[in-house]
Design a protein around this motif. Sequence first.
Motif, PDB file in Angstrom:
ATOM      1  N   GLY A   1     -33.801   1.174  15.316  1.00  0.00           N
ATOM      2  CA  GLY A   1     -32.777   2.070  14.778  1.00  0.00           C
ATOM      3  C   GLY A   1     -32.416   1.727  13.355  1.00  0.00           C
ATOM      4  O   GLY A   1     -32.292   2.604  12.494  1.00  0.00           O
ATOM      5  N   ASN A   2     -32.266   0.441  13.071  1.00  0.00           N
ATOM      6  CA  ASN A   2     -31.959   0.003  11.706  1.00  0.00           C
ATOM      7  C   ASN A   2     -33.087   0.371  10.754  1.00  0.00           C
ATOM      8  O   ASN A   2     -32.848   0.847   9.643  1.00  0.00           O
ATOM      9  CB  ASN A   2     -31.718  -1.506  11.693  1.00  0.00           C
ATOM     10  CG  ASN A   2     -31.309  -2.009  10.315  1.00  0.00           C
ATOM     11  OD1 ASN A   2     -30.580  -1.345   9.593  1.00  0.00           O
ATOM     12  ND2 ASN A   2     -31.820  -3.173   9.956  1.00  0.00           N
ATOM     13  N   LEU A   3     -34.342   0.170  11.188  1.00  0.00           N
ATOM     14  CA  LEU A   3     -35.492   0.512  10.366  1.00  0.00           C
ATOM     15  C   LEU A   3     -35.509   1.997  10.051  1.00  0.00           C
ATOM     16  O   LEU A   3     -35.679   2.395   8.891  1.00  0.00           O
ATOM     17  CB  LEU A   3     -36.783   0.105  11.078  1.00  0.00           C
ATOM     18  CG  LEU A   3     -38.091   0.591  10.450  1.00  0.00           C
ATOM     19  CD1 LEU A   3     -38.250   0.014   9.051  1.00  0.00           C
ATOM     20  CD2 LEU A   3     -39.273   0.218  11.331  1.00  0.00           C
ATOM     21  N   VAL A   4     -35.327   2.818  11.068  1.00  0.00           N
ATOM     22  CA  VAL A   4     -35.359   4.266  10.860  1.00  0.00           C
ATOM     23  C   VAL A   4     -34.226   4.704   9.931  1.00  0.00           C
ATOM     24  O   VAL A   4     -34.425   5.516   9.017  1.00  0.00           O
ATOM     25  CB  VAL A   4     -35.288   5.003  12.211  1.00  0.00           C
ATOM     26  CG1 VAL A   4     -35.105   6.505  11.996  1.00  0.00           C
ATOM     27  CG2 VAL A   4     -36.539   4.736  13.037  1.00  0.00           C
ATOM     28  N   ASP A   5     -33.053   4.159  10.153  1.00  0.00           N
ATOM     29  CA  ASP A   5     -31.919   4.535   9.305  1.00  0.00           C
ATOM     30  C   ASP A   5     -32.169   4.147   7.850  1.00  0.00           C
ATOM     31  O   ASP A   5     -31.858   4.908   6.928  1.00  0.00           O
ATOM     32  CB  ASP A   5     -30.638   3.864   9.818  1.00  0.00           C
ATOM     33  CG  ASP A   5     -30.178   4.452  11.146  1.00  0.00           C
ATOM     34  OD1 ASP A   5     -30.607   5.576  11.469  1.00  0.00           O
ATOM     35  OD2 ASP A   5     -29.413   3.773  11.856  1.00  0.00           O
TER      36      ASP A   5
END
Length: 468
Positions: free
Chosen positions: A15-19
Amino acid sequence: MIMSRIEAPRDEATGNLVDRLLGGLPPEAVLTDPDVTASYANDMASFCAAGVPAVVVLPRTVEQVQHVMRTATELRVPVVPQGARTGLSGGANASEGCIVLSLTRMDRILEVDPVDRIAVVEPGVVNAALSRAVGEHGLAYPPDPSSWETCTIGGNIGTASGGLCCVKYGVTAEYVLGLDVVLADGRLMSTGRRTAKGVAGYDLTRLFVGSEGSLGVVVRAVLALKPQPPRQLVLAAEFASAAAACDAVCRIMAGGHVPSLLELMDRTTVKAVNDLGNMGLPETTEALLLAAFDTPDPTADLAAVARLCEAAGATQVVPADDEAESELLLQARRMSLTALEAVKGTTMIDDVCVPRSRLGDMLDGVERIAGKYDLTIGVCAHAGDGNTHPTVCFDATDPDESRRARDSFDEIMALGLELGGTITGEHGVGILKKEWLAREIGPVGMEMQRAVKAVFDPLGILNPGKLF
């Protein structure tokens, strides 16, 4: 695609990567739906492991690629650059939890200059599309891999692709004058030149050609062009043995001839092509040699080559009457790998290049290996430059046959090295041939290769697990 991205399961890290990626990319450029990302996991090689990508990114600009690499460096996430995934060594296979950086949407031809005879292109330009575009200016981009209708220039650069015309015009590396490359940390570097000559500093351009996305991401290329040659005419020569066909190849090259194409198909390949495409090739042959010339007077050149083929023992020599018949013969050759795949459903395509003088030994050795392992192995070859493609046909659902296929593949590579050749002429190392690269170049060579990699990619995030 946007709904799929939102609804896909995301752990904290993903999720952090995508954000973070979405901070510099439009939503439609970031894909996380597992069913979609899975389709980007592999190229066309057999026996090459692939991981599950965390995300697939499809940038359209250099700035977007830089954002991806900065994000990957900050989060220590591996990045696997991809083109059309037509590769045959696993070089574009995803690593577990990686960012797949697909460059297919960067597909603009930015410039064609007939005076300087260059084209400036983005990496997602399809090879055939570039050839057609420069043809409108009376120019040609010679490198023509068999997958030229689908493969991209970026992928061609990454694997240093060849093609059918290499015997006269050379491989991709000889046409790449300059590159714009996004490095692992997101910096943009330009290498090379637009001029016909240039020797300023180390030749970093050549270093990136064939590096399989392990040193940086090519985002723009300056390519050399040639004047468009006359249409070529093709000759087909039938031989009662592969050794006789290889003798003819040696006679042609020793005689100083410069064919635009010199290709060989063994009997297994000829039969497969006929079965798939009803091409009407002579199945009585043990080896079929195709020679072509694009000179001002190709009929005279073909006549000279016909005499050399007959002296080598050709049982029949048939020059094409016109361009249409020539194109039909070339279509049959381009169909070879697809036809061999249809024999059993799965293939392992080797890419061993040997000195021309050892071509006959290579084909005889492959025949012995096929018999030893009780397998169908067809050989098509860029005979003019000694680049053979022994293609192991097998049933992937049969564990024993799959094991024999892999063992035979390794023996073919060992044979190539014994004959003074190399494990790959144009397909690259990728995953499939990692251990064989070490055997070919030795421990000191491997140490230097790793040292170069560390300079450009100190964190090891660019296409990890490939080459070595």
